[in-house]
Design a protein around this motif. Sequence first.
Motif, PDB file in Angstrom:
ATOM      1  N   SER A   1      27.629  81.806  18.860  1.00  0.00           N
ATOM      2  CA  SER A   1      29.042  82.249  19.742  1.00  0.00           C
ATOM      3  C   SER A   1      29.297  83.627  19.271  1.00  0.00           C
ATOM      4  CB  SER A   1      29.881  81.127  19.238  1.00  0.00           C
ATOM      5  OG  SER A   1      29.709  79.959  19.396  1.00  0.00           O
ATOM      6  N   LEU A   2      29.284  84.081  17.851  1.00  0.00           N
ATOM      7  CA  LEU A   2      29.679  85.429  17.497  1.00  0.00           C
ATOM      8  C   LEU A   2      28.783  86.307  18.173  1.00  0.00           C
ATOM      9  CD1 LEU A   2      31.449  87.369  15.693  1.00  0.00           C
ATOM     10  CD2 LEU A   2      29.755  86.636  13.837  1.00  0.00           C
ATOM     11  N   LEU A   3      27.358  86.113  18.113  1.00  0.00           N
ATOM     12  CA  LEU A   3      26.448  86.968  18.819  1.00  0.00           C
ATOM     13  C   LEU A   3      26.770  87.075  20.376  1.00  0.00           C
ATOM     14  CD1 LEU A   3      23.262  86.009  16.946  1.00  0.00           C
ATOM     15  CD2 LEU A   3      24.289  87.952  16.395  1.00  0.00           C
ATOM     16  N   GLY A   4      27.068  85.929  20.784  1.00  0.00           N
ATOM     17  CA  GLY A   4      27.361  85.734  22.304  1.00  0.00           C
ATOM     18  C   GLY A   4      28.497  86.734  22.636  1.00  0.00           C
ATOM     19  N   MET A   5      29.534  86.830  21.678  1.00  0.00           N
ATOM     20  CA  MET A   5      30.759  87.495  21.858  1.00  0.00           C
ATOM     21  C   MET A   5      30.518  88.951  21.969  1.00  0.00           C
ATOM     22  SD  MET A   5      34.554  87.365  20.085  1.00  0.00           S
ATOM     23  CE  MET A   5      33.813  88.699  19.066  1.00  0.00           C
ATOM     24  N   VAL A   6      29.689  89.371  20.980  1.00  0.00           N
ATOM     25  CA  VAL A   6      29.217  90.810  20.605  1.00  0.00           C
ATOM     26  C   VAL A   6      28.577  91.135  21.918  1.00  0.00           C
ATOM     27  CG1 VAL A   6      27.913  92.404  19.027  1.00  0.00           C
ATOM     28  CG2 VAL A   6      29.190  90.574  18.105  1.00  0.00           C
ATOM     29  N   THR A   7      27.625  90.481  22.364  1.00  0.00           N
ATOM     30  CA  THR A   7      26.813  90.855  23.653  1.00  0.00           C
ATOM     31  C   THR A   7      27.705  91.083  24.841  1.00  0.00           C
ATOM     32  OG1 THR A   7      24.897  89.703  22.822  1.00  0.00           O
ATOM     33  CG2 THR A   7      25.252  90.170  25.008  1.00  0.00           C
ATOM     34  N   GLY A   8      28.811  90.033  24.949  1.00  0.00           N
ATOM     35  CA  GLY A   8      29.645  90.223  26.025  1.00  0.00           C
ATOM     36  C   GLY A   8      30.511  91.460  25.856  1.00  0.00           C
ATOM     37  N   LEU A   9      30.974  91.821  24.454  1.00  0.00           N
ATOM     38  CA  LEU A   9      31.774  92.960  24.310  1.00  0.00           C
ATOM     39  C   LEU A   9      30.873  94.281  24.815  1.00  0.00           C
ATOM     40  CD1 LEU A   9      34.061  94.396  22.880  1.00  0.00           C
ATOM     41  CD2 LEU A   9      33.136  94.321  20.769  1.00  0.00           C
ATOM     42  N   VAL A  10      29.419  94.286  23.974  1.00  0.00           N
ATOM     43  CA  VAL A  10      28.893  95.563  24.811  1.00  0.00           C
ATOM     44  C   VAL A  10      28.399  95.609  26.192  1.00  0.00           C
ATOM     45  CG1 VAL A  10      26.342  96.571  24.432  1.00  0.00           C
ATOM     46  CG2 VAL A  10      27.732  95.456  22.450  1.00  0.00           C
ATOM     47  N   LEU A  11      28.299  94.649  26.888  1.00  0.00           N
ATOM     48  CA  LEU A  11      28.317  94.716  28.216  1.00  0.00           C
ATOM     49  C   LEU A  11      29.646  95.185  28.887  1.00  0.00           C
ATOM     50  CD1 LEU A  11      25.957  91.496  28.815  1.00  0.00           C
ATOM     51  CD2 LEU A  11      25.291  93.938  29.025  1.00  0.00           C
ATOM     52  N   GLY A  12      30.701  94.499  28.443  1.00  0.00           N
ATOM     53  CA  GLY A  12      31.817  94.755  28.956  1.00  0.00           C
ATOM     54  C   GLY A  12      32.306  96.389  28.984  1.00  0.00           C
ATOM     55  N   ILE A  13      31.833  97.039  27.895  1.00  0.00           N
ATOM     56  CA  ILE A  13      32.171  98.461  27.558  1.00  0.00           C
ATOM     57  C   ILE A  13      31.211  99.155  28.292  1.00  0.00           C
ATOM     58  CG2 ILE A  13      31.664  99.931  25.878  1.00  0.00           C
ATOM     59  CD1 ILE A  13      32.727  98.139  23.619  1.00  0.00           C
ATOM     60  N   PHE A  14      30.109  98.807  28.486  1.00  0.00           N
ATOM     61  CA  PHE A  14      29.119  99.577  29.350  1.00  0.00           C
ATOM     62  C   PHE A  14      29.514  99.269  30.693  1.00  0.00           C
ATOM     63  CE2 PHE A  14      25.974  99.567  25.915  1.00  0.00           C
ATOM     64  CZ  PHE A  14      25.621 100.999  26.160  1.00  0.00           C
ATOM     65  N   SER A  15      30.129  98.196  31.239  1.00  0.00           N
ATOM     66  CA  SER A  15      30.693  98.142  32.736  1.00  0.00           C
ATOM     67  C   SER A  15      31.567  99.365  32.943  1.00  0.00           C
ATOM     68  CB  SER A  15      31.206  96.766  32.761  1.00  0.00           C
ATOM     69  OG  SER A  15      32.237  96.643  32.198  1.00  0.00           O
ATOM     70  N   GLN A  16      32.153  99.975  32.153  1.00  0.00           N
ATOM     71  CA  GLN A  16      33.284 100.873  32.458  1.00  0.00           C
ATOM     72  C   GLN A  16      32.433 102.244  33.021  1.00  0.00           C
ATOM     73  OE1 GLN A  16      35.411 101.354  28.925  1.00  0.00           O
ATOM     74  NE2 GLN A  16      36.518  99.344  29.385  1.00  0.00           N
ATOM     75  N   ASP A  17      31.172 102.158  32.498  1.00  0.00           N
ATOM     76  CA  ASP A  17      30.452 103.573  32.805  1.00  0.00           C
ATOM     77  C   ASP A  17      29.381 102.938  34.018  1.00  0.00           C
ATOM     78  OD1 ASP A  17      31.592 105.236  31.064  1.00  0.00           O
ATOM     79  OD2 ASP A  17      30.249 104.485  29.427  1.00  0.00           O
ATOM     80  N   TYR A  18      28.995 101.868  33.999  1.00  0.00           N
ATOM     81  CA  TYR A  18      28.090 101.379  35.073  1.00  0.00           C
ATOM     82  C   TYR A  18      29.047 100.288  35.664  1.00  0.00           C
ATOM     83  CZ  TYR A  18      24.719 103.659  31.904  1.00  0.00           C
ATOM     84  OH  TYR A  18      24.203 104.747  31.279  1.00  0.00           O
ATOM     85  N   PRO A  19      29.543 100.610  36.932  1.00  0.00           N
ATOM     86  CA  PRO A  19      30.450  99.633  37.722  1.00  0.00           C
ATOM     87  C   PRO A  19      29.476  98.473  38.376  1.00  0.00           C
ATOM     88  CG  PRO A  19      30.754 101.975  38.316  1.00  0.00           C
ATOM     89  CD  PRO A  19      29.681 101.882  37.338  1.00  0.00           C
TER      90      PRO A  19
END
Length: 409
Positions: A14-32
């Motif tokens: 779950s912790l790894l899943g949250m970190v993965t979601g966090l990274v993807l969410g941050i990248f989504s700001q540059d890659y709509p």
Amino acid sequence: MKGVPRMRSISTGSLLGMVTGLVLGIFSQDYPSLLALAPFARLFAKGWITVVIIMALPLVACQLVTGLSAMFKTSLIGKVVLRGLGAHVVMLVLGSVLSVTFGYFFTNRVALDFPAILSSTSSVSSDPGDVVNGWLATVQGLAMQLIVPVILGVTVLTFALTKTPEHLSHWVTAFSGRVSERIFNALRILFILLPVSAGSIAFLIAGQSGLQLAGFAGTYLLGVCMVLVTMTGLIYLLFRFFGPIPVRHFSRCMFPAQVVAAGTCSSLATLPALLESTGSFSRNMPINRLVVPLFVSFFRLNLLVANPFSFFILSAAYNLPVESHNLLLFIGLMIITSFGSPGLPQMGKVYSMPVFLAAGIPLEGVLILKAVDGIPDIFKTVLNVTEIGALVSLVSSQAGHPEEITQPS
């Protein structure tokens, strides 16, 4: 405890899943283009949580039948358990006061720069899943309306059940236990998807708020660990003045059980070690064998220490006002349900979900806290075990001779 390694691995996932979601969410700001995943992430997270709350409500009811029936029948066991129960209720109140104090301090004195960062997870945006999201929200709303009547109703009915013939109360308790076991088995399967759900929520938050989610999680971890450690220290302080044996001897005897508690994060898994530890400072072993399993099964001090603090943190993150009547409702329901909480790793937040929902806290935030609860779970279990050891020392010293205790029929 076969479920302990599995739940610990799910916690790590779950912790790894949250970190993965966090990274993807941050990248989504540059890659709509990544934002196209948001509707599916929202739908999956809300659907998963809705299924969990549908299962958690009957689980709470069945566990309460088992736990409260044992508490209501303490008169059959004698005044020893009643003393322990009374002291435990006092500790629950002290724990909730301490937790509320910490929660108020963190949300009003510490600079929390994440107002309403979780709002994106509970809102329903204009996407193809609007109809399903709306239906899921309706189901959660219905569950929220049922929670208080169910908990209070089960409490009253369980008390009334103790006045019925023994065979009837035994059948109801056994039936509730079987239903609880089947729900637990279903939840273990459902929790395989917990990392995906936690990652979906983290993706939604990070896509809108960036790294503020990391600050939110860090603030929660710091605060909840501080309040848990402080409460554990308070137990030692109280034992210093009111304990029947020197606190240094108590600490030395309890250390092996605390090590097991830290390693397993399961109160039930510490039972053998706790019996040995309490036997080191109490010569009244018949009483120890009577009260230790009962206290381990039904006493969960950590719920009233960690969860009110979580209530304050989540209220700040959702920009919700903390109203006194709502807080008192939350604490009152948490005290009642604490006597039925299972002593299994990572299950405390799930079991408490209905209480958070009844207090108006969206469950997506509760799930985020659960994803980072691996470290706090260590302190929670150590706190539970330390309190139980102190209570056993207290009641065994006041019990007199073992033959004075009336055994249950």
